[in-house]
Design a protein around this motif. Structure first.
Motif, PDB file in Angstrom:
ATOM      1  N   THR A  71       1.144  -1.091  -0.075  1.00 21.14           N
ATOM      2  CA  THR A  71      -0.220  -0.043   0.249  1.00 21.14           C
ATOM      3  C   THR A  71       0.976   1.339  -0.063  1.00 21.14           C
ATOM      4  O   THR A  71       0.866   1.925  -0.895  1.00 21.14           O
ATOM      5  CB  THR A  71      -1.127  -0.561   1.152  1.00 21.14           C
ATOM      6  OG1 THR A  71      -1.613  -1.475   1.349  1.00 21.14           O
ATOM      7  CG2 THR A  71      -1.882   1.080   1.155  1.00 21.14           C
TER       8      THR A  71
ATOM      9  N   SER B 297      -2.552  -1.076  -9.486  1.00 19.99           N
ATOM     10  CA  SER B 297      -3.989  -1.122  -8.384  1.00 19.99           C
ATOM     11  C   SER B 297      -4.324  -2.955  -8.410  1.00 19.99           C
ATOM     12  O   SER B 297      -5.147  -3.131  -7.447  1.00 19.99           O
ATOM     13  CB  SER B 297      -5.074  -0.413  -9.721  1.00 19.99           C
ATOM     14  OG  SER B 297      -6.293  -0.394  -9.656  1.00 19.99           O
ATOM     15  N   MET B 298      -4.032  -3.950  -9.942  1.00 12.60           N
ATOM     16  CA  MET B 298      -4.165  -4.620  -9.260  1.00 12.60           C
ATOM     17  C   MET B 298      -3.482  -5.225  -7.966  1.00 12.60           C
ATOM     18  O   MET B 298      -4.690  -5.975  -7.577  1.00 12.60           O
ATOM     19  CB  MET B 298      -3.701  -5.347 -10.272  1.00 12.60           C
ATOM     20  CG  MET B 298      -4.807  -5.450 -11.806  1.00 12.60           C
ATOM     21  SD  MET B 298      -3.514  -5.991 -13.449  1.00 12.60           S
ATOM     22  CE  MET B 298      -4.151  -7.778 -12.926  1.00 12.60           C
TER      23      MET B 298
ATOM     24  N   GLU C 213      -2.779  -3.724  -5.451  1.00  7.98           N
ATOM     25  CA  GLU C 213      -3.656  -3.076  -3.934  1.00  7.98           C
ATOM     26  C   GLU C 213      -5.215  -4.127  -3.890  1.00  7.98           C
ATOM     27  O   GLU C 213      -5.401  -4.478  -2.941  1.00  7.98           O
ATOM     28  CB  GLU C 213      -3.806  -2.180  -4.385  1.00  7.98           C
ATOM     29  CG  GLU C 213      -4.881  -1.401  -3.637  1.00  7.98           C
ATOM     30  CD  GLU C 213      -5.062   0.001  -3.277  1.00  7.98           C
ATOM     31  OE1 GLU C 213      -4.977   1.045  -2.853  1.00  7.98           O
ATOM     32  OE2 GLU C 213      -5.171   0.317  -4.706  1.00  7.98           O
ATOM     33  N   GLN C 214      -5.310  -3.880  -5.027  1.00  9.50           N
ATOM     34  CA  GLN C 214      -7.147  -4.847  -4.794  1.00  9.50           C
ATOM     35  C   GLN C 214      -6.427  -6.704  -4.331  1.00  9.50           C
ATOM     36  O   GLN C 214      -7.764  -7.067  -3.803  1.00  9.50           O
ATOM     37  CB  GLN C 214      -7.595  -5.249  -6.526  1.00  9.50           C
ATOM     38  CG  GLN C 214      -7.791  -3.754  -6.831  1.00  9.50           C
ATOM     39  CD  GLN C 214      -8.947  -3.076  -5.552  1.00  9.50           C
ATOM     40  OE1 GLN C 214     -10.295  -3.567  -5.361  1.00  9.50           O
ATOM     41  NE2 GLN C 214      -9.010  -1.857  -5.683  1.00  9.50           N
ATOM     42  N   GLN C 215      -5.475  -6.545  -5.154  1.00 12.89           N
ATOM     43  CA  GLN C 215      -5.265  -8.503  -4.295  1.00 12.89           C
ATOM     44  C   GLN C 215      -4.730  -8.382  -2.864  1.00 12.89           C
ATOM     45  O   GLN C 215      -5.283  -9.265  -2.460  1.00 12.89           O
ATOM     46  CB  GLN C 215      -3.894  -8.902  -5.339  1.00 12.89           C
ATOM     47  CG  GLN C 215      -3.373  -9.909  -5.473  1.00 12.89           C
ATOM     48  CD  GLN C 215      -4.585 -11.410  -5.456  1.00 12.89           C
ATOM     49  OE1 GLN C 215      -5.170 -11.132  -6.177  1.00 12.89           O
ATOM     50  NE2 GLN C 215      -5.154 -11.926  -4.580  1.00 12.89           N
ATOM     51  N   THR C 216      -4.338  -7.439  -2.430  1.00 15.51           N
ATOM     52  CA  THR C 216      -3.485  -7.002  -1.128  1.00 15.51           C
ATOM     53  C   THR C 216      -5.110  -7.520  -0.394  1.00 15.51           C
ATOM     54  O   THR C 216      -5.098  -7.386   1.182  1.00 15.51           O
ATOM     55  CB  THR C 216      -2.982  -5.590  -1.152  1.00 15.51           C
ATOM     56  OG1 THR C 216      -2.059  -5.837  -1.805  1.00 15.51           O
ATOM     57  CG2 THR C 216      -2.879  -5.748   0.583  1.00 15.51           C
ATOM     58  N   LYS C 217      -6.292  -6.164  -0.568  1.00 11.78           N
ATOM     59  CA  LYS C 217      -7.655  -5.743  -0.184  1.00 11.78           C
ATOM     60  C   LYS C 217      -8.199  -7.303  -0.033  1.00 11.78           C
ATOM     61  O   LYS C 217      -8.669  -7.580   1.325  1.00 11.78           O
ATOM     62  CB  LYS C 217      -8.393  -4.835  -0.814  1.00 11.78           C
ATOM     63  CG  LYS C 217      -7.323  -3.518  -0.443  1.00 11.78           C
ATOM     64  CD  LYS C 217      -8.752  -2.694  -0.983  1.00 11.78           C
ATOM     65  CE  LYS C 217      -8.601  -1.284  -1.348  1.00 11.78           C
ATOM     66  NZ  LYS C 217      -9.226  -0.063  -1.614  1.00 11.78           N
ATOM     67  N   SER C 218      -8.279  -8.293  -1.191  1.00 12.11           N
ATOM     68  CA  SER C 218      -8.792  -9.813  -1.200  1.00 12.11           C
ATOM     69  C   SER C 218      -8.099 -10.695  -0.112  1.00 12.11           C
ATOM     70  O   SER C 218      -8.865 -11.086   0.367  1.00 12.11           O
ATOM     71  CB  SER C 218      -8.559 -10.182  -2.384  1.00 12.11           C
ATOM     72  OG  SER C 218      -9.464  -9.071  -3.203  1.00 12.11           O
ATOM     73  N   ASN C 219      -6.246 -10.400  -0.255  1.00 11.61           N
ATOM     74  CA  ASN C 219      -5.760 -11.472   0.869  1.00 11.61           C
ATOM     75  C   ASN C 219      -6.716 -11.430   2.432  1.00 11.61           C
ATOM     76  O   ASN C 219      -6.422 -11.830   3.111  1.00 11.61           O
ATOM     77  CB  ASN C 219      -4.214 -11.344   0.645  1.00 11.61           C
ATOM     78  CG  ASN C 219      -4.226 -11.874  -0.880  1.00 11.61           C
ATOM     79  OD1 ASN C 219      -4.720 -12.986  -1.474  1.00 11.61           O
ATOM     80  ND2 ASN C 219      -3.040 -11.126  -1.486  1.00 11.61           N
TER      81      ASN C 219
END
Length: 225
Positions: free
Chosen positions: A29, A65-66, A68-74
């Protein structure tokens, strides 16, 4: 074939991750925010007569961006895993006070017997129980029947004196003639004093303070039955 036995046989499979996932997520992030600030600064200060090529920056922005989205999903999945782990721990709280059977060290208090569940090799013609102290030092050898019937270890040495109170490990050696066919830690029955989260799994706390993963338990019984 001989299976070697070492003192690591009772490790509870703890994670050895070099960096916690929360720190990894924080780093990703932070990198993303830094990239956006740099891109914004370059856009503001570019030469209007020679504008920068934004194609590469746009591609990098999409990649970040991808990530960051993967981090949020994790993070979401980790939260769900934690909630499931707590639910499992609550469900297994009924095991407290029960006796579970698994490969684990047994706690000898100076008088209690420990129930050992040997599983010798089918081709063996002799079976030996090897008792080890908490340091892995052999303290006793006991000849057992060639059978999977439970054996009650009374904690007495060869002279009939009780061994020192503490945790002991039990190894079953299966032999045929002079050949050692199999050597492995035996399952025992131990009292469950507490359930506790161990990484992402539920750990059972024994009387001696060892942690045994609930997933390794093969039997459960009421000590009063």
């Amino acid at each position: 074939m001989t299976t070697p036995v070492t003192s690591t046989g009772f490790n509870a499979g703890q994670s050895n991750s070099s960096k916690p996932s929360s720190q990894q997520a924080s780093g990703l992030t932070s990198d993303f925010d830094t990239f956006v600030k740099m891109l914004t600064a370059q856009a503001k200060n570019q030469d209007p007569l020679e504008p920068m090529d934004s194609t590469e920056y746009a591609a990098q922005l999409a990649q970040f961006s991808m990530v960051e989205q993967q981090t949020k999903s994790n993070n979401l999945l980790e939260g769900l895993q934690s909630q499931l782990g707590l639910a499992n721990m609550a469900a297994l709280s009924g095991w407290v006070g029960m006796e579970a059977r698994a490969v684990a060290p047994g706690y000898f208090d100076g008088s209690n017997e420990i129930t050992i569940a040997p599983n010798p090799a089918a081709a063996a013609d002799s079976v030996t129980l090897v008792v080890q102290d908490k340091n892995g030092t052999e303290v006793q050898r006991v000849a057992l029947p060639v059978s999977a019937e439970p054996f009650q270890w009374n904690g007495l040495d060869d002279d009939g004196n009780p061994l020192e109170a503490g945790e002991y490990a039990f190894v079953i050696e299966s032999s045929k003639g002079d050949e050692l066919l199999l050597q492995e830690y035996a399952e025992i029955y131990f009292k469950v004093n507490e359930t506790r989260m161990q990484g992402g799994e539920v750990g059972l706390i024994t009387e001696g303070g060892s942690v045994v993963l609930a997933s390794s338990v093969n039997a459960l019984r009421d000590p009063e039955a």
